[in-house]
Structures are given as C-alpha cells and as structure tokens.
Design an enzyme around this catalytic site. Structure first.
Site, PDB file in Angstrom:
ATOM      1  N   LYS A   1      56.706   6.755 -60.180  1.00 12.72           N
ATOM      2  CA  LYS A   1      56.255   6.962 -61.563  1.00 12.72           C
ATOM      3  C   LYS A   1      56.454   5.664 -62.329  1.00 12.72           C
ATOM      4  O   LYS A   1      57.483   4.984 -62.167  1.00 12.72           O
ATOM      5  CB  LYS A   1      57.074   8.082 -62.211  1.00 12.72           C
ATOM      6  CG  LYS A   1      56.923   8.200 -63.732  1.00 12.72           C
ATOM      7  CD  LYS A   1      55.509   8.574 -64.164  1.00 12.72           C
ATOM      8  CE  LYS A   1      55.394   8.548 -65.709  1.00 12.72           C
ATOM      9  NZ  LYS A   1      53.984   8.811 -66.145  1.00 12.72           N
TER      10      LYS A   1
ATOM     11  N   SER B   1      49.260  14.068 -71.714  1.00 12.75           N
ATOM     12  CA  SER B   1      49.873  13.079 -72.576  1.00 12.75           C
ATOM     13  C   SER B   1      51.369  13.167 -72.314  1.00 12.75           C
ATOM     14  O   SER B   1      52.137  13.683 -73.137  1.00 12.75           O
ATOM     15  CB  SER B   1      49.537  13.347 -74.054  1.00 12.75           C
ATOM     16  OG  SER B   1      50.080  12.310 -74.848  1.00 12.75           O
ATOM     17  N   MET B   2      51.780  12.747 -71.112  1.00  9.63           N
ATOM     18  CA  MET B   2      53.154  12.916 -70.648  1.00  9.63           C
ATOM     19  C   MET B   2      54.139  12.114 -71.489  1.00  9.63           C
ATOM     20  O   MET B   2      55.268  12.565 -71.734  1.00  9.63           O
ATOM     21  CB  MET B   2      53.289  12.514 -69.182  1.00  9.63           C
ATOM     22  CG  MET B   2      52.304  13.165 -68.236  1.00  9.63           C
ATOM     23  SD  MET B   2      52.477  14.951 -68.184  1.00  9.63           S
ATOM     24  CE  MET B   2      54.011  15.090 -67.281  1.00  9.63           C
TER      25      MET B   2
ATOM     26  N   ASN C   1      51.469  -1.556 -64.710  1.00  6.36           N
ATOM     27  CA  ASN C   1      50.596  -0.630 -65.427  1.00  6.36           C
ATOM     28  C   ASN C   1      50.163  -1.260 -66.745  1.00  6.36           C
ATOM     29  O   ASN C   1      50.958  -1.337 -67.686  1.00  6.36           O
ATOM     30  CB  ASN C   1      51.346   0.690 -65.671  1.00  6.36           C
ATOM     31  CG  ASN C   1      50.465   1.739 -66.318  1.00  6.36           C
ATOM     32  OD1 ASN C   1      49.368   1.429 -66.812  1.00  6.36           O
ATOM     33  ND2 ASN C   1      50.935   2.969 -66.337  1.00  6.36           N
TER      34      ASN C   1
ATOM     35  N   CYS D   1      50.162   0.205 -70.410  1.00  5.62           N
ATOM     36  CA  CYS D   1      51.425   0.323 -71.124  1.00  5.62           C
ATOM     37  C   CYS D   1      51.162   0.046 -72.609  1.00  5.62           C
ATOM     38  O   CYS D   1      50.205  -0.643 -72.967  1.00  5.62           O
ATOM     39  CB  CYS D   1      52.481  -0.619 -70.561  1.00  5.62           C
ATOM     40  SG  CYS D   1      51.919  -2.275 -70.311  1.00  5.62           S
TER      41      CYS D   1
ATOM     42  N   LYS E   1      47.382  -1.935 -62.650  1.00  4.74           N
ATOM     43  CA  LYS E   1      46.702  -0.649 -62.844  1.00  4.74           C
ATOM     44  C   LYS E   1      45.915  -0.773 -64.134  1.00  4.74           C
ATOM     45  O   LYS E   1      46.485  -1.059 -65.192  1.00  4.74           O
ATOM     46  CB  LYS E   1      47.733   0.471 -62.929  1.00  4.74           C
ATOM     47  CG  LYS E   1      47.204   1.877 -63.245  1.00  4.74           C
ATOM     48  CD  LYS E   1      46.481   2.473 -62.073  1.00  4.74           C
ATOM     49  CE  LYS E   1      46.165   3.961 -62.257  1.00  4.74           C
ATOM     50  NZ  LYS E   1      47.334   4.845 -62.146  1.00  4.74           N
TER      51      LYS E   1
ATOM     52  N   SER F   1      43.680   7.163 -66.184  1.00  2.08           N
ATOM     53  CA  SER F   1      42.930   8.245 -66.844  1.00  2.08           C
ATOM     54  C   SER F   1      42.049   7.682 -67.965  1.00  2.08           C
ATOM     55  O   SER F   1      42.325   6.613 -68.510  1.00  2.08           O
ATOM     56  CB  SER F   1      43.912   9.262 -67.426  1.00  2.08           C
ATOM     57  OG  SER F   1      44.918   8.611 -68.168  1.00  2.08           O
TER      58      SER F   1
ATOM     59  N   GLY G   1      40.260  13.753 -62.712  1.00  2.00           N
ATOM     60  CA  GLY G   1      39.510  14.748 -61.951  1.00  2.00           C
ATOM     61  C   GLY G   1      38.011  14.496 -61.931  1.00  2.00           C
ATOM     62  O   GLY G   1      37.555  13.355 -62.088  1.00  2.00           O
TER      63      GLY G   1
HETATM   64  C1  LIG Z   1      49.868   6.282 -71.294  1.00  2.00           C
HETATM   65  C2  LIG Z   1      51.235   5.645 -71.213  1.00  2.00           C
HETATM   66  C3  LIG Z   1      52.281   6.662 -71.678  1.00  2.00           C
HETATM   67  C4  LIG Z   1      51.289   4.465 -72.164  1.00  2.00           C
HETATM   68  C5  LIG Z   1      51.512   5.128 -69.790  1.00  2.00           C
HETATM   69  C6  LIG Z   1      51.865   6.183 -68.738  1.00  2.00           C
HETATM   70  C7  LIG Z   1      50.709   7.066 -68.370  1.00  2.00           C
HETATM   71  C8  LIG Z   1      50.702   8.417 -68.643  1.00  2.00           C
HETATM   72  C9  LIG Z   1      51.827   9.109 -69.342  1.00  2.00           C
HETATM   73  O1  LIG Z   1      53.003   8.980 -68.880  1.00  2.00           O
HETATM   74  O2  LIG Z   1      51.503   9.777 -70.351  1.00  2.00           O
HETATM   75  N1  LIG Z   1      49.622   9.198 -68.317  1.00  2.00           N
HETATM   76  C10 LIG Z   1      48.516   8.671 -67.684  1.00  2.00           C
HETATM   77  O3  LIG Z   1      47.525   9.383 -67.389  1.00  2.00           O
HETATM   78  N2  LIG Z   1      48.520   7.347 -67.389  1.00  2.00           N
HETATM   79  C11 LIG Z   1      49.561   6.517 -67.713  1.00  2.00           C
HETATM   80  O4  LIG Z   1      49.478   5.289 -67.424  1.00  2.00           O
END
Ligand SMILES: CC(C)(C)CCc1c(C(=O)O)[nH]c(=O)[nH]c1=O
Length: 309
Positions: free
Chosen positions: A44, A69-70, A125, A128, A162, A193, A220
C-alpha cells in the site's frame, strides 16, 4: 515459460500483480499475495507516519467497477520496510509504493529505504497530494519535475512512477517529456483511478461513500479504455522505459489488451478487491489460453503489437 515477464532485468513467473492499495495494507494481505499465483506484489502507498485514512464507507463496488476515497490509510513506511527486509526475493519480486504528503516526506522515506539496500522495486505514487488548492503532483507539471529531480538525486537508482490518467494529447506529450528527462525512471505504471467521480444510488437518492461529499476515484470497467490509452501513449513516447498496465482488468482478455498496448506487467485492482487472490490463477489460465489459441509462445511476441488501421 509462456507467462514469463521481466522488468528492470528482474524475472517474473507471471506478469500479474496487485495494484497498490488492494490486498496490501497488512502483512497478512501481503502474505496472501505471496502465496497467490501473482508474479509479484506491491505494498500500500506509504506515508512517513501511520494513517487511519478517511471515515467509512470509503470504498464501494458497483456493477461497473468501484469508487474509493480511502485517504491513504497505511501503517507507515517502516512497517512496509520491515516487510521488505524479511521478504524472500527468490520467491517473487516485491514492489514498495511510496506516497509522501510532501516532497520532504518522500525524500526521507526514499533515503531510509535506500539505506536498507534491498532488491525491492520502488513505485513512486505521483497522485500523492500537493499543497492544498493545487492539483495532485502529476497534474502540476512543475511540481512533478521537482519531485522527480529530488527523487532521482536521493534514490540514485532505477525506480518507477504511478501515474493518474491523462485525457489530452498535449498532456501525454508534456508528461512523457518530463519522464524522459529522468533516466532513472525506468517504468511507468498507468493508470491510477480516474479521480473525483460521483456514484449515485437512486434508491437512497444518495452518494455511496462518506468522504468528499461522495467524490472518489473510480476503477473497473469504467476505466479500461482510458487505461489502455495511457499505457499505449507512454509506451509510444518513452522507448527507453517499460510500462506497467493497470485499470479495468477482470479477465485474460483485458490482460491481453494491456500487453498489446505495450505493458510489461499488469496490475489488478477492483477485480482483485472483489474476487480475492484466487483471481490470479484464473487470469493466468485465461491469458495462457488466449496466447495458445493465437499461437504466441511468449509475452514478448505480444507486447506493443497493437495494430492500427
Ligand atoms: C489519492 C491519494 C489519497 C492522494 C493517494 C492514495 C490513493 C488512494 C487512497 O488511498 O485514497 N486511492 C486511489 O485510488 N489511488 C491512490 O493513489
């Protein structure tokens, strides 16, 4: 064998791996990836300090894919560095995804990882976050240039990036030109995404995730043509680099599409989240069946062979 692949001169028994963020936050998930038929695994995206991430629900699957939106929930880079120290690289290659909240955080993490002298492959990534009010790093070309210059100086060995999707040819041109100015960037993973989409549930007349008023990144089926376009755009523009495909893979057919578009390896996100690690045995079998039916004897023979009309 038929499904052998290579990246940075490292051999892979299968081109398939998880997309960062899926099945990779905890040791148990990483060990499940290790035990699966995936050719490699990635952690991750990590930050300097552990993060809980956003309030739930923060991921929802839909008929056509997923929205999330993790908020970068992760155990902090040292947790993944510990995993990378213990990992048996003879079993399968390991990638580490890095997504610091600032350029300084990224440099601190890259320095610590470099000093551990591990065979782990770094995927930086570039989705970021930037300073508030500015777009993500990969959508702010000056910030992306600065990040890659600093990372190249500090990491001082091959790494990958990424990338989020681009949608304009001029953006493909400019992003590729920046990447081509950084020879240590040896692979490009397309795509992350598609950001800030909105899924609506008409029964509840509501959004389906809690953070950001329901806005989130989609994966998806929704993203497959955009993912293939980004893979092929960077494959054509960056002949000295390799491309890892990510986006919309749910069967051997989409893996084959990513290979035709130019991918050396292929990541699985939403479909892995929904099906679990058993998906890799299915995808390997489906890909092998397509290759055999078409008379291909290696992935080399397929890569980038997309015909135009
Ligand atoms: C979107 C960010 C929270 C800035 C980076 C982590 C990330 C997340 C996330 O942890 O929300 N979700 C994704 O689909 N792609 C990502 O690269």
């Amino acid at each position: 064998s038929l499904l052998s692949a290579s990246l940075l001169g490292i051999d892979f028994a299968s081109p398939l791996m998880n997309a960062s963020g899926v099945c990779c936050r905890y040791n148990e998930e990483l060990d499940a990836m290790l035990a699966s038929d995936a050719g490699s695994l990635i952690t991750k995206s990590c930050t300097l300090l552990p993060r809980e991430g956003n309030p739930e629900p923060r991921y929802t699957a839909t008929a056509l894919g997923s929205i999330n939106s993790m908020g970068l929930p992760n155990e902090g880079y040292e947790y993944y560095l510990d995993y990378a120290v213990k990992h048996d690289y003879a079993k399968k290659p390991l990638f580490m995804s890095v997504a610091g909240l600032s350029l300084e955080d990224n440099m601190a993490m890259l320095t610590a990882i470099r000093e551990a002298k591990l065979p782990a492959i770094v995927e930086l990534n570039l989705s970021c976050p930037n300073v508030p009010g500015k777009p993500q790093i990969a959508y702010d070309f000056e910030a992306m240039e600065s990040m890659l210059e600093a990372a190249s100086r500090v990491w001082a060995q091959p790494f990958g990036v990424k990338m989020p999707p681009y949608f304009d040819i001029a953006h493909f041109d400019e992003a590729a030109a920046i990447l081509n100015r950084h020879p240590l960037v040896k692979f490009i993973t397309c795509i992350n995404s598609i950001g800030n989409a909105l899924v609506i549930d008409i029964e509840r007349e509501s959004v389906v995730i809690k953070p950001k008023d329901g806005f989130g990144g989609i994966g998806g089926d929704y993203v497959l043509p955009t993912a293939l376009a980004n893979v092929n755009a960077f494959f054509r523009r960056c002949p000295d680099k390799q491309v890892i495909g990510c986006g919309g893979v749910k069967s051997g057919a989409e893996v084959f599409m990513h290979l035709l578009a130019g991918a050396s390896l292929v990541q699985v996100g939403t479909a892995l989240q929904e099906e679990g690690c058993g998906i890799f045995a299915r995808l390997n079998a489906e890909l092998a069946e397509i290759l055999q039916r078409k008379g291909y004897r290696s992935l080399e023979e397929v890569r980038g062979k997309l015909r135009t009309l």
